[in-house]
Design an enzyme around this catalytic site. Structure first.
Site, short mmCIF file in Angstrom:
data_model
loop_
_atom_site.label_atom_id
_atom_site.label_comp_id
_atom_site.label_asym_id
_atom_site.label_seq_id
_atom_site.Cartn_x
_atom_site.Cartn_y
_atom_site.Cartn_z
N ARG A 1 -10.29 -11.56 2.42
CA ARG A 1 -11.04 -12.47 1.91
C ARG A 1 -10.55 -13.85 2.02
NH1 ARG A 1 -11.82 -9.40 -3.70
NH2 ARG A 1 -11.40 -7.74 -2.11
N LYS B 1 0.88 -1.24 0.07
CA LYS B 1 -0.02 -0.15 -0.02
C LYS B 1 1.02 1.33 -0.02
CE LYS B 1 -3.78 -1.85 2.76
NZ LYS B 1 -4.99 -1.73 1.63
N1 BES Z 1 -8.07 -3.49 4.72
C1 BES Z 1 -8.31 -3.12 3.25
C2 BES Z 1 -9.54 -2.42 2.82
C3 BES Z 1 -9.70 -1.10 3.43
C4 BES Z 1 -9.08 -0.12 2.54
C5 BES Z 1 -10.26 -0.91 4.50
C6 BES Z 1 -9.26 0.98 3.23
C7 BES Z 1 -10.79 0.28 5.03
C8 BES Z 1 -10.14 1.44 4.36
C9 BES Z 1 -8.42 -4.67 2.25
O1 BES Z 1 -7.37 -5.52 2.84
C10 BES Z 1 -7.73 -4.12 1.05
O2 BES Z 1 -6.62 -3.74 1.07
N2 BES Z 1 -8.60 -4.32 0.03
C11 BES Z 1 -8.19 -3.93 -1.36
C12 BES Z 1 -9.10 -5.11 -2.17
C13 BES Z 1 -8.40 -5.09 -3.69
C14 BES Z 1 -6.93 -5.29 -3.89
C15 BES Z 1 -9.18 -5.83 -4.56
C16 BES Z 1 -8.97 -2.55 -1.79
O3 BES Z 1 -9.72 -2.23 -1.16
O4 BES Z 1 -7.90 -1.95 -2.41
MN MN Z 2 -5.45 -5.29 2.00
#
Ligand code: BES
Ligand code: MN
Ligand code: ZN
Length: 495
Positions: A345, A271
């Site tokens: 997931r 990230k």
């Molecule tokens: N924990 C994050 C989702 C999240 C993002 C929660 C911002 C709260 C605030 C999750 O694990 C994630 O990174 N999801 C990705 C999924 C994508 C790679 C399909 C996302 O939302 O970008």
């Molecule tokens: Mn994530």
């Protein structure tokens, strides 16, 4: 902080601060009319007026200070408005240095006594929460700055109902505090191991059964989701199972599954740095499940409730799982990992597959799963998906009662097509479109045919700009009250 219910008249209470409600557009209480010249207080929602009754021999108000609380227009009033007013009152009392204060049962001429007392008590407690474990100069250490007790003054025919409501609100608050504290703790402290310890404490307090699987035990069960997500981390993953009651004929079994990523860096698909600290709260699905179990234990609900938290960090390293990996979840489904940041997931896949062992009447999972859900609904509702309209209706009712709002998104087959993989059964990302829904579609592969609801709490698990006065900054504990309301009213007639 303790709340007590007393039958009596608010104006006769000897206290530093007494709270009186005022409806917008209606006459001020007689006592206030005599005390106030100003025309600027109209009883508008969330507006307050602080009065210092004159210190006469025969005072009409026994309190040193009188706080008029604007309830807004009668026709706009709601349980949630009362919860918000409760939070503002509690904080106002604290700002005024009141260790104790008294309030009439606001809203009692519109709501039944139980509902009003519950909302008011919830609001005060939720609003007074703060996390200051790491402040070497704590606000709460300053003399007279912490509210220690609150008296709610009720009519004598409401006393019993109000007392039950306050007891319920106090049990709920214990769970919300547990969840908020876990979220607010730094990732250094709130590790998978620490979540497991907290689960063990809950079990001990309430006579529940607890099991914590380590890596080897997860390997035996074939939990390829959580095992691969945790591969990059030095923190050992924990698969936590907390069980209240046992499976019995005629007793509903409900399994709660919460995403327990104690820090989400994204892994190899790392990230950006900005706001990454918030990802210490990526375990708030798990936090809500643990908080709800605490409340279930306190209320001794006559149900079989299982709380499952697959807990892990998601970090990059030489041993981390990689984009392109194909992994196998506990139920045998193979998953092509195209983005290591879609890790929630993967741990939930094993959590949900394990949940099926209980042949439950319902599975409910909570997860800070997708940024896409935040884009869709902002900070004002969790995204809800599932396979059972009956269970979804139950969740909607609990959401309505608690103010922890949910909004349903469709799980049509077309969305499921987005996560089909060329070389495995499914892939862990479904493209930019409908990201919250493809997250839900992914999870649907792991629940079998059991009634299931998925709550994407990414937008509501923490706040920065405090959309409601009773949700302070950072971890909100969203889901604790929703889940306990759902369970508490499971067998009740629908109204
Ligand atoms: N924990 C994050 C989702 C999240 C993002 C929660 C911002 C709260 C605030 C999750 O694990 C994630 O990174 N999801 C990705 C999924 C994508 C790679 C399909 C996302 O939302 O970008
Ligand atoms: Mn994530
Ligand atoms: Zn995550």
């Amino acid at each position: 902080m303790h709340i007590e219910v007393k039958a009596g008249e608010i104006l006769t209470v000897e206290t530093g601060l007494a709270v009186l409600g005022v409806w917008e557009g209606e006459d001020l209480p007689a006592v206030a009319q005599g005390l106030m010249e100003a025309e600027d207080f109209t009883g508008a929602f969330k507006k307050f007026a602080l009065l210092y009754p004159r210190n006469e021999k025969k005072r009409s108000v026994a309190a040193r200070r009188l706080l008029l609380a604007g309830l807004g227009k009668r026709e706009h009033f709601s349980v949630d408005r009362l919860r918000q007013i409760g939070a503002l009152i509690g904080r106002r009392a604290r700002d005024l240095g009141q260790k104790t204060f008294a309030t009439e049962l606001l809203g009692q001429d519109v709501l039944d006594a139980f509902t009003a007392a519950r909302a008011l008590a919830e609001g005060v407690q939720l609003g007074l929460y703060r996390f200051e474990v790491y402040k070497t100069r704590k606000e709460s250490d300053q003399p007279g700055v912490e509210v220690e007790s609150v008296a709610i003054l009720v009519r004598s025919d409401s006393e019993e109902a109000a007392r039950r409501a306050v007891e319920l609100a106090e049990a709920e608050m214990a769970g919300v505090k547990l969840a908020r504290d876990l979220g607010n703790e730094p990732p250094l402290v709130a590790t998978p191991t620490m979540l497991a310890e907290v689960a063990q404490e809950i079990a001990q307090r309430h006579g529940m059964t607890v099991a914590v699987f380590n890596r080897e035990q997860m390997e035996e069960l074939g939990m390829g989701g959580i095992l691969n997500v945790s591969r990059g981390s030095a923190e050992p993953p924990k698969f936590i199972i907390l069980e209240h009651g046992s499976k019995q004929p005629g007793v509903p079994t409900v399994v709660l599954v919460g995403k327990g990523i104690t820090f989400d860096t994204g892994g190899i698909s790392i990230k950006p740095a900005a706001d990454m600290d918030k990802m210490k709260m990526d375990m708030m699905g798990g936090g809500a499940v643990l908080g709800a179990m605490e409340v279930v234990g306190r209320l001794k609900l006559p149900m079989h409730v299982v709380g499952i938290v697959p807990a892990s960090e998601n970090t990059p390293s030489g041993t981390a799982y990689k984009p392109g990996d194909i992994i196998r979840a506990m139920n045998g489904v193979t998953i092509e990992v195209l983005n290591t940041d879609a890790e929630g997931r993967l741990v939930l896949a094993d959590g949900l597959a394990y949940a099926q062992r209980y042949e439950p009447d319902a599975i409910i999972d909570l997860a800070t799963l997708t940024g896409a859900c935040v884009v869709a609904l902002g900070n004002h509702a969790a995204g809800m998906m599932g396979n059972s309209s009956e269970l979804a209706e139950r969740v909607k009712r609990a959401a309505q009662a608690t103010g922890e709002r949910v909004w349903e998104l469709p799980l049509w087959d077309e969305y499921k097509n987005q996560i089909k993989s060329d070389i495995a059964d499914i892939k862990n990302v479904g493209g930019r479109n409908a990201g919250a829904i493809t997250g839900g579609a992914f999870l649907s592969h792991f629940v079998g045919t059991y009634p299931w609801v998925h709550l994407d709490i990414a937008g509501v698990a923490w706040t920065e700009d405090q959309p409601k006065p009773y949700t302070p900054k950072d971890a909100t504990g969203f889901g604790v009250r929703l889940l306990t309301e759902l369970l508490r009213t499971w067998d009740q007639e629908r109204s």
